[in-house]
Design a protein around this motif. Structure first.
Motif, PDB file in Angstrom:
ATOM      1  N   PHE A   1       1.203  -1.026  -0.166  1.00  0.00           N
ATOM      2  CA  PHE A   1       0.075  -0.133   0.104  1.00  0.00           C
ATOM      3  C   PHE A   1       0.893   1.440   0.009  1.00  0.00           C
ATOM      4  N   ARG A   2       1.657   0.910   0.566  1.00  0.00           N
ATOM      5  CA  ARG A   2       2.773   2.413   0.723  1.00  0.00           C
ATOM      6  C   ARG A   2       3.457   2.477  -1.016  1.00  0.00           C
ATOM      7  N   ASP A   3       3.410   1.421  -1.348  1.00  0.00           N
ATOM      8  CA  ASP A   3       4.623   1.968  -3.323  1.00  0.00           C
ATOM      9  C   ASP A   3       3.455   2.860  -3.250  1.00  0.00           C
TER      10      ASP A   3
ATOM     11  N   VAL B   1     -11.338  -3.301  12.076  1.00  0.00           N
ATOM     12  CA  VAL B   1     -10.041  -4.355  12.229  1.00  0.00           C
ATOM     13  C   VAL B   1      -9.008  -4.245  10.811  1.00  0.00           C
ATOM     14  N   LYS B   2      -7.949  -4.005  11.570  1.00  0.00           N
ATOM     15  CA  LYS B   2      -7.219  -4.503  10.427  1.00  0.00           C
ATOM     16  C   LYS B   2      -5.776  -4.353  10.849  1.00  0.00           C
ATOM     17  N   PRO B   3      -4.662  -5.092   9.749  1.00  0.00           N
ATOM     18  CA  PRO B   3      -5.841  -6.512   8.707  1.00  0.00           C
ATOM     19  C   PRO B   3      -6.551  -6.994   9.492  1.00  0.00           C
TER      20      PRO B   3
ATOM     21  N   VAL C   1      -6.014  -6.356   4.056  1.00  0.00           N
ATOM     22  CA  VAL C   1      -4.826  -5.246   2.985  1.00  0.00           C
ATOM     23  C   VAL C   1      -4.389  -5.329   2.394  1.00  0.00           C
ATOM     24  N   SER C   2      -2.858  -4.543   1.738  1.00  0.00           N
ATOM     25  CA  SER C   2      -2.656  -5.000   0.838  1.00  0.00           C
ATOM     26  C   SER C   2      -1.297  -5.896   1.015  1.00  0.00           C
ATOM     27  N   GLY C   3      -0.641  -5.983   1.753  1.00  0.00           N
ATOM     28  CA  GLY C   3      -0.413  -7.343   1.368  1.00  0.00           C
ATOM     29  C   GLY C   3      -0.644  -9.051   1.432  1.00  0.00           C
TER      30      GLY C   3
ATOM     31  N   THR D   1     -11.351  -4.656   0.239  1.00  0.00           N
ATOM     32  CA  THR D   1     -10.412  -5.756  -0.649  1.00  0.00           C
ATOM     33  C   THR D   1     -10.512  -4.995  -2.365  1.00  0.00           C
ATOM     34  N   TYR D   2      -8.593  -5.288  -1.307  1.00  0.00           N
ATOM     35  CA  TYR D   2      -8.233  -5.296  -3.582  1.00  0.00           C
ATOM     36  C   TYR D   2      -9.202  -5.997  -4.539  1.00  0.00           C
ATOM     37  N   HIS D   3      -9.647  -7.389  -4.130  1.00  0.00           N
ATOM     38  CA  HIS D   3     -10.376  -7.960  -4.523  1.00  0.00           C
ATOM     39  C   HIS D   3     -11.809  -8.393  -5.431  1.00  0.00           C
TER      40      HIS D   3
HETATM   41  C1  PBG Z   1      -2.879   5.419   5.685  1.00  0.00           C
HETATM   42  C2  PBG Z   1      -3.613   4.176   5.935  1.00  0.00           C
HETATM   43  C3  PBG Z   1      -2.994   2.470   5.415  1.00  0.00           C
HETATM   44  C4  PBG Z   1      -3.359   1.919   4.994  1.00  0.00           C
HETATM   45  C5  PBG Z   1      -5.005   2.785   4.745  1.00  0.00           C
HETATM   46  N1  PBG Z   1      -4.671   3.699   5.349  1.00  0.00           N
HETATM   47  C6  PBG Z   1      -1.452   2.445   5.994  1.00  0.00           C
HETATM   48  C7  PBG Z   1      -0.460   2.612   6.866  1.00  0.00           C
HETATM   49  O1  PBG Z   1      -0.345   2.766   7.856  1.00  0.00           O
HETATM   50  O2  PBG Z   1       0.738   2.763   6.196  1.00  0.00           O
HETATM   51  C8  PBG Z   1      -3.502   0.468   4.578  1.00  0.00           C
HETATM   52  C9  PBG Z   1      -3.959  -0.253   3.667  1.00  0.00           C
HETATM   53  C10 PBG Z   1      -3.416  -0.983   2.930  1.00  0.00           C
HETATM   54  O3  PBG Z   1      -2.030  -1.957   3.423  1.00  0.00           O
HETATM   55  O4  PBG Z   1      -4.016  -1.830   2.178  1.00  0.00           O
HETATM   56  N2  PBG Z   1      -2.974   5.930   7.000  1.00  0.00           N
END
Ligand code: PBG
Ligand code: ZN
Length: 319
Positions: free
Chosen positions: A200-202, A243-245, A269-271, A308-310
């Protein structure tokens, strides 16, 4: 003898007794809008995910709507970042303009706006910084200004993801004072300091330049604390908690679902997405079956909403 297999004998009997069903109604699709024109840039670490400029996003929006997805989560990537993330509350900023354009084209789609400074600050942290400390109270005002600005642009749901203490109450008050009493708050309540966020950060270009997010995001070892985070956010005025991830935290989703009757969202999440994609691109797993199993697991744990990205793929498979 108890014969459990009686209820597994055919597809029809299995669906008759099935406890958990994932539907398109449950899905939220995250999107990345980058400032500029004529951009459709693949995110290398997230196959199938792109950054779009607003002028190119229309084609993607058509796909989303035609697939039957009803909610999107919008992340803006500004051209200019500064120490305090001032583009976050620019009424003509990239995210505000994108939200206005999407609302005009698709007035019924639910627009969820992520509220955080990390995409807008030059240092990449989610709050204001003073001598490498991430400031809590000083960050509340810019978050509130950003929330009001996004609500004003047309966001239906404000989703603070910064993990500053007290921000839900502060943002709720600011929304109410500015005529947005009916704007929903979906709080990233139990957001863990996770290694699963790196793709996600990319995508959002929000990697912190120094340090990490461990002084504000939760320690992955703490389940009980997640319940306190959710209780706090509900007391402060959250309508939906998150809740995340998701997949590494199904126990947390379950515990939270026992502790509250508020709707729970889970962020796959992205990973988590990239790992499934990598394995399926290599032919090592059956992508559709693994993804649907993951979606079902998240719902079975107690989440109603799955970010979800799916989502686009899932919506197609459900059609
Ligand atoms: C920013 C934010 C993040 C995500 C959503 N909003 C990442 C972070 O804390 O760096 C993560 C989303 C993902 O990994 O899919 N606060
Ligand atoms: Zn952030």
């Amino acid at each position: 003898m108890v014969r459990m297999r009686r209820l597994r004998a055919s597809s029809n009997i299995r669906s008759l007794v099935r406890e958990t069903v994932v539907t398109k109604d449950d899905l939220v699709y995250p999107i990345f809008i980058k400032e500029g024109t004529n951009i459709k840039e693949p995110v290398d670490s997230m196959p199938g995910i792109y950054q779009y400029s607003q002028d190119r996003f229309g084609e993607e929006l058509d796909r989303i709507i035609n697939a039957g997805i009803k909610a999107i989560l919008v992340f803006g990537i500004p051209a200019h970042k500064d120490e305090v993330g001032s583009e976050a509350y620019n009424d003509n900023g990239v995210t505000q303009n994108a939200i206005r354009a999407i609302k005009q084209k698709a007035p019924n789609i639910i627009i969820i706006a992520d509220v955080c400074l990390c995409e807008y600050t030059s240092h990449g942290h989610c709050g204001l910084v003073c001598r490498s400390e991430i400031l809590n109270d000083e960050t509340l005002e810019p978050l509130a200004k950003m929330s009001v600005s996004l609500a004003n642009a047309g966001a239906d749901i404000i989703a603070p993801s910064d993990m500053m203490d007290g921000r839900i109450e502060y943002i709720r008050n600011a929304l109410d004072k500015n005529g947005f009493k009916n704007t929903i708050i979906m709080a990233y309540s139990a957001k863990f300091a996770s290694a699963y966020y790196s793709p996600f950060r990319d995508a959002a270009q929000s990697t912190p330049l120094f340090g990490d997010r461990k002084t504000y995001q939760m320690d992955p070892a703490n389940g009980h604390e997640a319940i306190r985070e959710c209780e706090n956010d509900i007391a402060e005025g959250a309508d939906i908690i998150m809740v995340k991830p998701a997949l590494a935290y199904l126990d947390v989703i379950k515990d939270v679902s026992y502790s509250t009757d508020y709707p729970i969202a889970a962020y796959n999440v992205s990973g988590e997405y990239s790992m499934v994609k990598a394995a399926s691109i290599n032919g090592w797993i059956d992508e559709q079956r693994v993804v649907m199993e993951n979606m079902t697991a998240i719902k079975r744990a107690g989440a109603k909403i799955i970010i979800t990205y799916h989502a686009l793929d899932v919506a197609h498979w459900l059609s």
